[in-house]
Design an enzyme around this catalytic site. Structure first.
Site, PDB file in Angstrom:
ATOM      1  N   CYS A   1       0.833  -1.220   0.000  1.00  0.00           N
ATOM      2  CA  CYS A   1       0.000   0.000   0.000  1.00  0.00           C
ATOM      3  C   CYS A   1       0.857   1.255   0.000  1.00  0.00           C
ATOM      4  CB  CYS A   1      -0.927   0.005   1.207  1.00  0.00           C
ATOM      5  SG  CYS A   1      -1.956  -1.454   1.312  1.00  0.00           S
TER       6      CYS A   1
ATOM      7  N   HIS B   1      -2.939   7.015   3.278  1.00  0.00           N
ATOM      8  CA  HIS B   1      -3.416   5.784   2.641  1.00  0.00           C
ATOM      9  C   HIS B   1      -4.747   5.406   3.290  1.00  0.00           C
ATOM     10  CE1 HIS B   1      -4.030   1.732   1.542  1.00  0.00           C
ATOM     11  NE2 HIS B   1      -3.567   1.205   2.654  1.00  0.00           N
TER      12      HIS B   1
ATOM     13  N   ASN C   1     -10.387   0.023   0.637  1.00  0.00           N
ATOM     14  CA  ASN C   1      -8.917   0.094   0.681  1.00  0.00           C
ATOM     15  C   ASN C   1      -8.380  -0.432  -0.650  1.00  0.00           C
ATOM     16  OD1 ASN C   1      -6.189  -0.585   1.025  1.00  0.00           O
ATOM     17  ND2 ASN C   1      -6.444  -1.042   3.197  1.00  0.00           N
TER      18      ASN C   1
HETATM   19  O1  UT7 Z   1      -3.762  -1.360   3.710  1.00  0.00           O
HETATM   20  C1  UT7 Z   1      -2.652  -1.999   4.234  1.00  0.00           C
HETATM   21  C2  UT7 Z   1      -2.566  -1.846   5.670  1.00  0.00           C
HETATM   22  N1  UT7 Z   1      -3.700  -2.482   6.291  1.00  0.00           N
HETATM   23  C3  UT7 Z   1      -4.242  -1.948   7.361  1.00  0.00           C
HETATM   24  O2  UT7 Z   1      -3.813  -0.901   7.816  1.00  0.00           O
HETATM   25  C4  UT7 Z   1      -5.363  -2.682   8.035  1.00  0.00           C
HETATM   26  C5  UT7 Z   1      -5.255  -2.520   9.514  1.00  0.00           C
HETATM   27  N2  UT7 Z   1      -6.237  -3.303  10.281  1.00  0.00           N
HETATM   28  C6  UT7 Z   1      -7.556  -3.034  10.277  1.00  0.00           C
HETATM   29  O3  UT7 Z   1      -8.010  -2.162   9.551  1.00  0.00           O
HETATM   30  C7  UT7 Z   1      -8.424  -3.789  11.250  1.00  0.00           C
HETATM   31  O4  UT7 Z   1      -7.620  -4.665  11.995  1.00  0.00           O
HETATM   32  C8  UT7 Z   1      -9.582  -4.566  10.584  1.00  0.00           C
HETATM   33  C9  UT7 Z   1     -10.643  -3.588  10.085  1.00  0.00           C
HETATM   34  C10 UT7 Z   1      -9.037  -5.428   9.436  1.00  0.00           C
HETATM   35  C11 UT7 Z   1     -10.266  -5.471  11.626  1.00  0.00           C
HETATM   36  O5  UT7 Z   1     -10.720  -4.695  12.734  1.00  0.00           O
HETATM   37  P1  UT7 Z   1     -10.330  -5.084  14.223  1.00  0.00           P
HETATM   38  O6  UT7 Z   1     -10.942  -4.083  15.095  1.00  0.00           O
HETATM   39  O7  UT7 Z   1      -8.827  -5.244  14.320  1.00  0.00           O
HETATM   40  O8  UT7 Z   1     -11.068  -6.477  14.401  1.00  0.00           O
HETATM   41  P2  UT7 Z   1     -10.542  -7.795  15.127  1.00  0.00           P
HETATM   42  O9  UT7 Z   1      -9.888  -8.675  14.145  1.00  0.00           O
HETATM   43  O10 UT7 Z   1      -9.794  -7.430  16.386  1.00  0.00           O
HETATM   44  O11 UT7 Z   1     -11.899  -8.460  15.568  1.00  0.00           O
HETATM   45  C12 UT7 Z   1     -12.768  -7.847  16.545  1.00  0.00           C
HETATM   46  C13 UT7 Z   1     -14.028  -8.687  16.697  1.00  0.00           C
HETATM   47  C14 UT7 Z   1     -13.749 -10.147  17.012  1.00  0.00           C
HETATM   48  O12 UT7 Z   1     -14.827 -10.613  17.812  1.00  0.00           O
HETATM   49  P3  UT7 Z   1     -14.683 -10.711  19.414  1.00  0.00           P
HETATM   50  O13 UT7 Z   1     -13.534 -11.627  19.661  1.00  0.00           O
HETATM   51  O14 UT7 Z   1     -14.432  -9.299  19.882  1.00  0.00           O
HETATM   52  O15 UT7 Z   1     -16.023 -11.251  19.853  1.00  0.00           O
HETATM   53  C15 UT7 Z   1     -13.830 -10.830  15.652  1.00  0.00           C
HETATM   54  O16 UT7 Z   1     -14.190 -12.187  15.749  1.00  0.00           O
HETATM   55  O17 UT7 Z   1     -14.777  -8.702  15.481  1.00  0.00           O
HETATM   56  C16 UT7 Z   1     -14.900 -10.036  14.975  1.00  0.00           C
HETATM   57  N3  UT7 Z   1     -14.701  -9.992  13.531  1.00  0.00           N
HETATM   58  C17 UT7 Z   1     -15.692  -9.765  12.672  1.00  0.00           C
HETATM   59  N4  UT7 Z   1     -17.008  -9.583  12.838  1.00  0.00           N
HETATM   60  C18 UT7 Z   1     -17.752  -9.338  11.733  1.00  0.00           C
HETATM   61  C19 UT7 Z   1     -13.526 -10.077  12.838  1.00  0.00           C
HETATM   62  N5  UT7 Z   1     -13.747  -9.896  11.525  1.00  0.00           N
HETATM   63  C20 UT7 Z   1     -15.080  -9.701  11.389  1.00  0.00           C
HETATM   64  C21 UT7 Z   1     -15.897  -9.443  10.289  1.00  0.00           C
HETATM   65  N6  UT7 Z   1     -17.226  -9.269  10.510  1.00  0.00           N
HETATM   66  N7  UT7 Z   1     -15.393  -9.347   9.043  1.00  0.00           N
END
Ligand code: UT7
Length: 343
Positions: free
Chosen positions: A123, A264, A295
């Site tokens: 990215c 970005h 993204n």
């Molecule tokens: O572009 C290149 C660089 N990339 C980035 O900068 C991306 C950086 N990371 C992010 O943008 C975020 O980490 C994401 C948007 C990808 C994910 O968000 P998050 O807040 O880090 O979510 P997480 O993986 O910590 O999951 C939080 C909760 C979990 O549930 P519990 O354990 O709190 O009950 C997951 O199981 O959300 C759940 N979860 C989802 N729920 C619905 C994880 N993915 C999903 C989903 N839909 N797609």
């Protein structure tokens, strides 16, 4: 005495002379991507800031999207295409290891014969390519460089992967970099952290792929984009404030001098955190194209620049901080003067 090799000098200053973009025609809602990953419109909006994104169709290829964006960038730059003598394409989704896509894109634009190559910096690719282009023009190796950020990420992520399927999307943005009376591209602050190479990656290479076909069968083993989202989020939220501050400082400016910040478009929450820790002045507009575009990796900064100016949040001639980061992990930032654009 050894023979003396001639050297060349280029332009004293460089600028982005013109900007063009290509957005695929199909708009995809959160509801559409949520089904296969057991997610929801609300979760996707609150966790990423995305409301809709664009997915490219079969006929919207890396070549065609790049060429469309480039034609508009050349028109906005008010130069003849023949004045371009180098094409750099930043992408992670040109799916051939060889040859690069850039020569074919140059030919498509009627520029057959110019220097043309791809770079891979995830990215952060667009800001890396911008740095190269500016230095090529200053060094005298090129006079006008076409820089393209382009991605067709729908070819690379698994629609059933909860970590990537709602986030990534397709599109292209292009700029022309050339000589300028005044400095229009500040010094670049860049770097990488290979200890985190696993955080965003293709989950297997071709050799492993063929070994696994024999073992597990074709359907089970296709390579996909994989991301440890939380690790990347933490790294971005902690590390990038200094990169932004350094880029502003080496440009001889302070945050108060900025008219716009174009990060970005990785995640709406990361964008908000960066703006907050930098204490951007109220008059500084913040690009938030992720809401409508998702993204798009290496394409996100030129797409976000265009959206900002089209909506009137920033103007050509304004001073903007660009900051890109992603797979590598790698990052690059520079302050630029916003260019003319064609929507
Ligand atoms: O572009 C290149 C660089 N990339 C980035 O900068 C991306 C950086 N990371 C992010 O943008 C975020 O980490 C994401 C948007 C990808 C994910 O968000 P998050 O807040 O880090 O979510 P997480 O993986 O910590 O999951 C939080 C909760 C979990 O549930 P519990 O354990 O709190 O009950 C997951 O199981 O959300 C759940 N979860 C989802 N729920 C619905 C994880 N993915 C999903 C989903 N839909 N797609």
């Amino acid at each position: 005495m050894a023979a003396r090799i001639a050297s060349v000098n280029g332009a004293e200053h460089t600028a982005i002379l013109g900007l063009g973009v290509y957005r695929p025609t199909r708009i995809v809602t959160n509801d559409e991507v949520a089904g296969p990953i057991d997610s929801s419109d609300e979760w996707i909006r609150t966790r990423s800031g995305i409301r809709t994104r664009r997915f490219a169709g079969k006929d919207e290829t890396i070549i065609s999207m790049s060429a469309a964006a480039a034609r508009d960038a050349i028109e906005a730059a008010e130069i003849d295409a023949e004045q371009i003598d180098c094409v750099i394409v930043a992408t992670s989704t040109w799916l051939l290891l060889t040859p690069a896509g850039a020569p074919q894109i140059a030919t498509e634009l009627g520029l057959n014969g110019v220097a043309a190559f791809d770079i891979s910096a995830g990215c952060a690719g667009f800001c890396h390519a911008l740095a190269l282009a500016s230095d090529l023009v200053k060094g005298g190796t090129a006079r006008h460089v076409l820089v393209i950020g382009v991605e067709k990420l729908t070819d690379t992520f698994n629609p059933k992967d909860r970590g990537t399927a709602f986030l990534f999307a397709d599109g292209a943005g292009a700029v022309v970099v050339g000589p300028s009376e005044e400095p229009g591209i500040g010094p670049t602050v860049w770097g990488s952290d290979g200890t985190q190479h696993h955080a965003i990656r293709q989950d297997k290479d071709w050799v492993q792929f063929f070994e696994e076909i024999e073992e597990k069968g074709l359907d089970a083993v296709r390579p996909y984009l994989a991301m440890e989202g939380t690790a990347v989020f933490r790294w971005a939220a902690h590390s990038l404030e200094k990169v932004c501050r350094d880029a502003i400082e080496v440009a001889g400016l302070t945050p108060d001098d900025l008219d716009a910040m174009v990060p970005h478009q990785a995640n709406g929450r990361i964008i908000e955190i960066m703006a907050r820790v930098l204490k951007l002045p109220e008059h500084c507009a913040l690009a938030n194209d992720i809401e409508e575009t998702g993204n798009t990796s290496a394409a996100s900064i030129p797409l976000a620049m265009e959206a900002m100016m089209r909506k009137g949040d920033a103007k050509p001639g304004g001073t903007a901080l660009l900051i890109a980061f992603g797979a590598g992990l790698s990052y690059a930032a520079q302050v630029v003067t916003l260019p003319n654009f064609k929507s």
